[in-house]
Write a protein that holds these residues in place. Structure first.
Motif, mmCIF file in Angstrom:
data_model
loop_
_atom_site.group_PDB
_atom_site.id
_atom_site.type_symbol
_atom_site.label_atom_id
_atom_site.label_comp_id
_atom_site.label_asym_id
_atom_site.label_seq_id
_atom_site.Cartn_x
_atom_site.Cartn_y
_atom_site.Cartn_z
ATOM 1 N N ALA A 42 89.544 49.526 67.020
ATOM 2 C CA ALA A 42 89.873 48.310 66.256
ATOM 3 C C ALA A 42 89.610 48.508 64.760
ATOM 4 O O ALA A 42 90.431 48.124 63.923
ATOM 5 N N GLU A 43 88.479 49.127 64.444
ATOM 6 C CA GLU A 43 88.123 49.272 63.016
ATOM 7 C C GLU A 43 89.052 50.248 62.313
ATOM 8 O O GLU A 43 89.535 49.982 61.201
ATOM 9 N N THR A 44 89.349 51.368 62.958
ATOM 10 C CA THR A 44 90.242 52.352 62.332
ATOM 11 C C THR A 44 91.626 51.747 62.146
ATOM 12 O O THR A 44 92.244 51.855 61.084
ATOM 13 N N ARG A 45 92.089 51.078 63.201
ATOM 14 C CA ARG A 45 93.432 50.528 63.166
ATOM 15 C C ARG A 45 93.553 49.425 62.104
ATOM 16 O O ARG A 45 94.567 49.336 61.401
ATOM 17 N N TYR A 46 92.496 48.621 61.956
ATOM 18 C CA TYR A 46 92.496 47.551 60.953
ATOM 19 C C TYR A 46 92.643 48.147 59.550
ATOM 20 O O TYR A 46 93.420 47.670 58.731
ATOM 21 N N GLU A 47 91.913 49.231 59.311
ATOM 22 C CA GLU A 47 91.955 49.849 57.976
ATOM 23 C C GLU A 47 93.300 50.486 57.672
ATOM 24 O O GLU A 47 93.635 50.702 56.512
ATOM 25 N N GLN A 48 94.076 50.802 58.721
ATOM 26 C CA GLN A 48 95.356 51.493 58.492
ATOM 27 C C GLN A 48 96.527 50.554 58.226
ATOM 28 O O GLN A 48 97.636 51.018 57.954
ATOM 29 N N GLU A 49 96.307 49.246 58.331
ATOM 30 C CA GLU A 49 97.419 48.273 58.288
ATOM 31 C C GLU A 49 98.337 48.484 57.067
ATOM 32 O O GLU A 49 99.544 48.644 57.201
ATOM 33 N N GLU A 50 97.753 48.473 55.868
ATOM 34 C CA GLU A 50 98.579 48.572 54.659
ATOM 35 C C GLU A 50 99.231 49.947 54.546
ATOM 36 O O GLU A 50 100.392 50.064 54.167
ATOM 37 N N GLU A 51 98.472 50.957 54.906
ATOM 38 C CA GLU A 51 99.003 52.326 54.852
ATOM 39 C C GLU A 51 100.243 52.462 55.765
ATOM 40 O O GLU A 51 101.255 53.043 55.386
ATOM 41 N N PHE A 52 100.168 51.876 56.967
ATOM 42 C CA PHE A 52 101.292 51.962 57.904
ATOM 43 C C PHE A 52 102.511 51.209 57.369
ATOM 44 O O PHE A 52 103.650 51.661 57.511
ATOM 45 N N LYS A 53 102.266 50.035 56.754
ATOM 46 C CA LYS A 53 103.402 49.283 56.194
ATOM 47 C C LYS A 53 104.087 50.115 55.109
ATOM 48 O O LYS A 53 105.311 50.197 55.053
ATOM 49 N N GLU A 54 103.269 50.741 54.246
ATOM 50 C CA GLU A 54 103.834 51.573 53.173
ATOM 51 C C GLU A 54 104.614 52.746 53.749
ATOM 52 O O GLU A 54 105.677 53.118 53.250
ATOM 53 N N GLN A 55 104.052 53.326 54.807
ATOM 54 C CA GLN A 55 104.727 54.465 55.450
ATOM 55 C C GLN A 55 106.124 54.054 55.927
ATOM 56 O O GLN A 55 107.099 54.770 55.730
ATOM 57 N N LEU A 56 106.225 52.861 56.531
ATOM 58 C CA LEU A 56 107.530 52.395 57.029
ATOM 59 C C LEU A 56 108.472 52.071 55.865
ATOM 60 O O LEU A 56 109.681 52.328 55.954
ATOM 61 N N GLY B 86 108.446 53.602 53.108
ATOM 62 C CA GLY B 86 108.871 54.947 52.680
ATOM 63 C C GLY B 86 109.984 55.503 53.562
ATOM 64 O O GLY B 86 110.762 56.351 53.129
ATOM 65 N N GLU B 87 110.059 55.030 54.785
ATOM 66 C CA GLU B 87 111.130 55.469 55.700
ATOM 67 C C GLU B 87 112.373 54.607 55.519
ATOM 68 O O GLU B 87 113.337 54.728 56.278
ATOM 69 N N GLY B 88 112.328 53.681 54.573
ATOM 70 C CA GLY B 88 113.527 52.890 54.264
ATOM 71 C C GLY B 88 113.574 51.523 54.923
ATOM 72 O O GLY B 88 114.588 50.818 54.803
ATOM 73 N N MET B 89 112.506 51.116 55.600
ATOM 74 C CA MET B 89 112.540 49.796 56.256
ATOM 75 C C MET B 89 112.216 48.688 55.269
ATOM 76 O O MET B 89 111.438 48.878 54.325
ATOM 77 N N ASP B 90 112.777 47.518 55.519
ATOM 78 C CA ASP B 90 112.401 46.298 54.791
ATOM 79 C C ASP B 90 111.226 45.687 55.570
ATOM 80 O O ASP B 90 111.416 45.134 56.647
ATOM 81 N N VAL B 91 110.022 45.838 55.026
ATOM 82 C CA VAL B 91 108.803 45.380 55.725
ATOM 83 C C VAL B 91 108.261 44.161 54.982
ATOM 84 O O VAL B 91 107.968 44.246 53.790
ATOM 85 N N TYR B 92 108.141 43.015 55.670
ATOM 86 C CA TYR B 92 107.741 41.774 54.994
ATOM 87 C C TYR B 92 106.835 40.962 55.921
ATOM 88 O O TYR B 92 106.876 41.119 57.136
ATOM 89 N N ASP B 93 106.011 40.111 55.311
ATOM 90 C CA ASP B 93 105.057 39.305 56.092
ATOM 91 C C ASP B 93 105.640 37.925 56.383
ATOM 92 O O ASP B 93 106.342 37.364 55.552
ATOM 93 N N ILE B 94 105.344 37.378 57.572
ATOM 94 C CA ILE B 94 105.662 35.965 57.864
ATOM 95 C C ILE B 94 104.416 35.350 58.497
ATOM 96 O O ILE B 94 103.846 35.949 59.421
ATOM 97 N N ASP B 95 103.995 34.179 58.036
ATOM 98 C CA ASP B 95 102.847 33.545 58.690
ATOM 99 C C ASP B 95 103.348 32.678 59.855
ATOM 100 O O ASP B 95 104.527 32.698 60.210
ATOM 101 N N GLN B 96 102.422 31.912 60.434
ATOM 102 C CA GLN B 96 102.773 31.222 61.681
ATOM 103 C C GLN B 96 103.546 29.917 61.483
ATOM 104 O O GLN B 96 104.015 29.327 62.464
#
Ligand code: BEZ
Length: 350
Positions: free
Chosen positions: A295-309, A311-321
Motif C-alpha cells: 500500500a505504501e509503495t503503491r501510494y507513493e507511485q501514483e503521480e509517477e504512474f500518471k506521468e508515465q502514462l 508520456g505514452e500519449g494518454m490523456d490522463v485527468y482526475d474526476i472526483d465523486q
C-alpha cells in the motif's frame, strides 16, 4: 460451501496436473537461504528454495505488478524470520489457471497460498463486495488502515466454512476508467459504451447503474478486446494499465479512484492449523509487512504512474465523486440490504 467428495477429488487432480505442468514449463533455478535472496527463471520466482519447508503461492498479475512484488517481500520476510526454515515459490500471471482454479488448488492443498482479487472472492462470499462500495476511501492508505478493523476481519472470517483461511488484504491502485474514443467525464458519457469490468457482481452493478453496458472479461483477455474494439473502455487500476500495456489500445484515463482494489491473502487451512503458534505468527506478521509495503509503495507511485502514462500519449485527468453521487447512494442501499457485514463495513467507513 464444502464440495462433494468426487468434485473434491477432481479438483485435486486438476490442481496437481496444472502445478506439474507449470513446474515443467518453468526452468527454475533455486537460490537463497535465510538471507531471502530470490531468483526468477522461466515463470516462477523462488525464495530460499533450499529451506526445510517451501510454500507455494499463486496470483494472477504479471511480475512487474505490485502484488508480485508484495509476494516476493512476503517470501523474504518468511525466510528471514524463520531463520531459513521457510521458503516460497511464487507462480505469477495466472500460470496455474483462472482465479477460480487457484481457489480450488488452495482448498485441495496442491497450492498453499493465493493473493486472490476481492472481486473473485466476492463471487464466493458476497461480504467481500463491501470493499467495492464506490468512493468509500479517498486513498489506499485509508483502505490499508481499514484492513486492520473488526469489520474487515469479519469479512475474512466468512471463509471459515471453506478449506482455506483468509489472512489479510493487500492493496494495489484504486480503480479508474479507461476509454478508447470517448472522454468519460460523468455518467452522461457512459450510455452506449461497452466497458470491460472485472466479472464481479458489485463492480458490474456500479457500471450498470451508470448506464454503461458491461462485459465481464478476465484480465488476460482485456488487451485484445480493446484492440479489436469489442469494448470501448475498461475499469482498471494504474498499475495494471502500465504492466499490461493498455496505454497502447486506449487513449483516455479518467483517474476516478472510485474503488479500492484489494487482493485477499488466503492459505490452505489444514496447512495453517498444522503450524506451531510461533510459525503461524511468522506467517501473519510477514503478510502484514508485505501488505504495508504494497500500500505504501503503491501510494507513493501514483503521480509517477500518471506521468508515465502521459508520456505514452494518454490523456490522463482526475474526476472526483460529484457526478456519481446518486449511484453511490444506490450502491450503499442495495448492498447494505444484502448482508449485515457489508452494511457494518459501509457504516464504519462512509
Ligand atoms: C483486473 O481484473 O482488472 C485486475 C486483476 C488483477 C490485478 C489488476 C487488475
Amino acid at each position: 460451501m464444502r464440495n462433494s467428495k468426487s468434485w473434491y477429488s477432481i479438483s485435486c487432480f486438476i490442481g496437481f496436473v496444472l502445478l506439474l505442468s507449470a513446474c515443467n514449463d518453468a526452468d527454475t533455478e533455486v537460490e537463497g537461504g535465510s538471507n531471502g535472496e530470490s531468483e526468477t527463471e522461466g515463470e516462477e520466482t523462488v525464495i530460499a528454495g533450499d529451506a526445510e519447508q517451501v510454500f507455494r503461492l499463486t496470483h494472477t498479475t504479471p511480475e512487474s505488478h505490485m502484488w508480485h512484488q508484495a509476494a516476493v517481500h512476503f517470501g523474504d520476510i518468511l525466510a528471514e524470520r524463520s531463520d531459513g526454515r521457510f521458503g516460497l515459490e511464487i507462480y505469477p500471471a495466472g500460470q496455474l489457471g483462472t482465479e477460480a482454479d487457484m481457489l480450488q488448488q488452495i482448498e485441495s492443498g496442491s497450492i498453499d497460498f493465493g493473493f486472490i482479487t476481492a472481486a473473485e472472492m466476492s463471487s464466493r462470499e458476497e461480504a467481500f463486495s463491501a470493499w467495492f462500495a464506490p468512493y468509500l476511501f479517498d486513498t489506499i492508505l485509508e483502505a490499508n488502515e481499514a484492513r486492520e478493523s473488526n469489520e474487515a476481519s469479519a469479512i475474512l472470517n466468512t471463509l471459515d466454512s471453506s478449506n482455506m483461511i483468509g489472512l489479510d488484504y493487500l492493496f494495489a491502485g484504486q480503480r479508474m476508467m479507461l476509454s478508447r474514443d470517448v472522454k468519460i467525464e460523468g455518467p452522461d458519457d457512459m450510455s452506449g459504451l461497452t466497458l470491460r469490468v472485472t466479472p464481479s457482481p458489485p463492480m458490474l452493478q456500479f457500471y450498470n447503474s451508470l448506464g454503461a453496458s458491461t462485459e465481464g472479461i478476465p484480465l488476460p483477455e482485456v488487451y485484445s478486446a480493446a484492440q479489436t474494439g469489442v469494448i470501448d473502455g475498461m475499469d482498471m487500476d494504474l498499475d495494471a494499465t502500465i504492466t499490461n500495456n493498455f496505454y497502447e489500445v486506449v487513449d483516455y484515463a479518467a483517474v476516478t479512484n472510485h474503488m479500492v482494489w484489494p487482493a485477499v491473502a488466503v492459505m490452505n487451512d489444514a496447512l495453517f492449523d498444522g503450524l506451531s503458534d510461533e510459525d503461524q505468527q511468522i506467517v501473519i506478521d510477514a503478510l502484514d509487512e508485505a501488505a504495508d509495503f504494497s500500500a505504501e509503495t503503491r501510494y507513493e507511485q501514483e503521480e509517477e504512474f500518471k506521468e508515465q502514462l502521459r508520456g505514452e500519449g494518454m490523456d490522463v485527468y482526475d474526476i472526483d465523486q460529484t457526478p456519481f453521487e446518486s449511484e453511490i447512494a444506490e450502491f450503499d442501499e442495495e448492498y447494505s440490504a444484502i448482508d449485515s457485514l457489508i452494511e457494518d463495513f459501509i457504516t464504519a467507513f462512509r
